[in-house]
Design an enzyme around this catalytic site. Structure first.
Site, PDB file in Angstrom:
ATOM      1  N   GLN A 186      52.960   7.315 -54.324  1.00  0.00           N
ATOM      2  CA  GLN A 186      52.491   6.992 -52.978  1.00  0.00           C
ATOM      3  C   GLN A 186      51.795   5.640 -52.898  1.00  0.00           C
ATOM      4  OE1 GLN A 186      53.210   8.772 -50.287  1.00  0.00           O
ATOM      5  NE2 GLN A 186      54.284  10.314 -51.499  1.00  0.00           N
ATOM      6  N   LYS A 227      60.773   5.688 -52.339  1.00  0.00           N
ATOM      7  CA  LYS A 227      59.589   5.539 -51.500  1.00  0.00           C
ATOM      8  C   LYS A 227      59.246   4.064 -51.264  1.00  0.00           C
ATOM      9  CE  LYS A 227      57.679   9.921 -53.166  1.00  0.00           C
ATOM     10  NZ  LYS A 227      57.966  10.774 -52.000  1.00  0.00           N
ATOM     11  N   HIS A 266      50.248  16.295 -56.680  1.00  0.00           N
ATOM     12  CA  HIS A 266      51.573  16.787 -56.320  1.00  0.00           C
ATOM     13  C   HIS A 266      52.031  17.758 -57.405  1.00  0.00           C
ATOM     14  CE1 HIS A 266      55.955  16.591 -55.656  1.00  0.00           C
ATOM     15  NE2 HIS A 266      55.705  16.094 -54.456  1.00  0.00           N
ATOM     16  N   CYS A 270      54.253  19.956 -51.302  1.00  0.00           N
ATOM     17  CA  CYS A 270      54.238  20.079 -52.765  1.00  0.00           C
ATOM     18  C   CYS A 270      52.833  19.869 -53.321  1.00  0.00           C
ATOM     19  CB  CYS A 270      55.219  19.111 -53.416  1.00  0.00           C
ATOM     20  SG  CYS A 270      56.942  19.465 -53.068  1.00  0.00           S
ATOM     21  N   ASP A 289      50.017   8.577 -61.380  1.00  0.00           N
ATOM     22  CA  ASP A 289      51.154   8.845 -60.508  1.00  0.00           C
ATOM     23  C   ASP A 289      51.075   7.880 -59.330  1.00  0.00           C
ATOM     24  OD1 ASP A 289      52.912   9.741 -58.589  1.00  0.00           O
ATOM     25  OD2 ASP A 289      52.228  11.825 -58.594  1.00  0.00           O
TER      26      ASP A 289
END
Length: 405
Positions: free
Chosen positions: A202, A225, A122, A363, A199
């Site tokens: 997600q 999220k 991202h 993104c 990261d």
């Protein structure tokens, strides 16, 4: 018991209609919807204990402080961090990565050093490192993917050299859904003496996160999220790194003592939390995590995986359908194009049929470039989605395709 109708009743927004059609919300990879218990917690905090934290001796301040710090402990349990002091509250994944890039970079990186990223990152895990390049002449090395959207591990290992200082990569791709083998990648980096940031934006809504098992040096995620409020995120960092890294921002809360000659900084986690924190958001996030635990993350993941498999199989029967991301280990994201139909056209027409999906580059423009496309349509699932909604989505895509014949 996994009662989908009871779960859906927890999300009032799902009763909306769009263009006269029942809302089918499939943009969960961007932002999940929020259950009633979360905004009820927000209301309760404002109505009952709203006061600045950490600074007051009066009852409201102490209650607000207790709720805020209880939320930190709740996050610690969610990711299985060793200490709550290693949990830093930020505004989201993006700020968490910027914090590490700025602070770690200032302390440990020099001209000529290199950082390893992947092509599926991202922008939030690319641009902060590029900004650092304006201060220090560091190099970025990029791991490619194969035709299924799987990272090339041989290339990954080959990118390490005597100048490699850091690795930063996504746990799950927001476009491809690929679940990366981050534990093994961390292990290899550590064999080379290189720390790793993961990261987890997600991953957190779908996978059980255990930062100790992963041995991650840093792990970042966003509340919005994971059925929580917007504007709240988390940076987990190993104590040994956080103690050595300089503060990211200056101000109140993060200090031990200030005079005009010198300032000394507070202990963890406050050293990285300048200013009044969003204690309303943190307590609401704790409620969201409680909600996830009541349903069971494994139950959520199983439900979403079933929907993704069913929808993928049905979509592949549509003439001209191309799905991007077919990794064996994949989370609940389907990115696709239909030959002859621009992704924006598909997205706008689906909206007229009540279907909310994401369109564009998500993104992740470097990934799109590597795939030879400008963007995709992305459908992503959450705990409240149903097979009936999957059917409605598939039928809507079929209708759009017929319009272009």
């Amino acid at each position: 018991m996994f009662d989908i109708e009871k779960i859906r009743a927890d999300f009032p927004i799902l009763s909306r209609e769009i263009c006269g059609k029942p809302l089918v919300y499939l943009d969960n990879a961007a932002t999940s919807q929020t259950p009633s218990c979360v905004f009820e917690r927000i209301s309760d905090t404002y109505c009952r204990i709203n006061a600045n934290v950490h600074r007051g001796v009066h009852t409201l301040s102490q209650e607000a402080t207790d709720a805020h710090e209880s939320a930190r402990e709740r996050v610690r349990k969610f990711i299985n961090a060793p200490k709550s002091e290693e949990v830093i509250f930020t505004r989201g994944t993006t700020e968490s990565i910027n914090l590490v890039a700025s602070s770690f970079g200032k302390k440990y990186l020099s001209d000529g050093d290199e950082i390893i990223l992947t092509v599926m990152e991202h922008h939030a895990n690319i641009v902060p490192w590029q900004l650092l390049q304006s201060d220090k002449k560091i190099g970025l090395r990029v791991v490619p993917i194969d035709e299924h959207g799987v990272l090339d591990q041989e290339v990954y290992r080959s990118l390490f050299n005597e100048r490699t200082r850091f690795v930063s990569l996504s746990h799950v791709s927001n476009v491809l859904g690929t679940v990366n083998p981050v534990k093994e990648m961390i292990r290899y980096a550590h064999e080379k003496g290189v720390p790793v940031l993961i990261d987890g934006a997600q991953a957190a809504p779908h996978l059980r996160i255990d930062v100790q098992d992963l041995d991650a040096d840093f792990y970042v995620l966003s509340a919005h999220k994971v059925y929580g409020p917007t504007g709240i995120g988390v940076l987990y960092g190993k104590e040994k790194w956080l103690n050595e890294m300089p503060p990211y921002q200056g101000g109140g809360e993060m200090i031990a003592h200030v005079d005009f000659e010198k300032t000394t900084f507070g202990n963890l986690p406050f050293k990285f939390e300048a200013g009044t924190p969003d204690y309303v958001g943190t307590t609401a996030f704790a409620s969201a995590l409680d909600y996830v635990d009541r349903i069971g993350l494994e139950n959520i993941a199983s439900h979403e995986a079933g929907l993704m498999k069913y929808t993928t199989e049905r979509l592949m029967k549509i003439e001209g359908m191309r799905i991007f991301g077919t990794a064996p280990e994949k989370s609940s994201v389907i990115s696709f194009l239909v030959d002859g139909i621009h992704h924006y056209d598909m997205g706008m027409l689906l909206d007229k049929l009540g279907i909310a999906v994401r369109t564009g580059h998500h993104c992740a423009q470097p990934l799109m470039t590597s795939l030879g496309i400008e963007g995709t349509v992305r459908a992503s699932f959450a705990v409240y989605n149903t097979q009936a909604e999957a059917d409605a989505f598939i039928t809507a895509v079929e209708k759009v395709v017929k319009m272009f014949k």
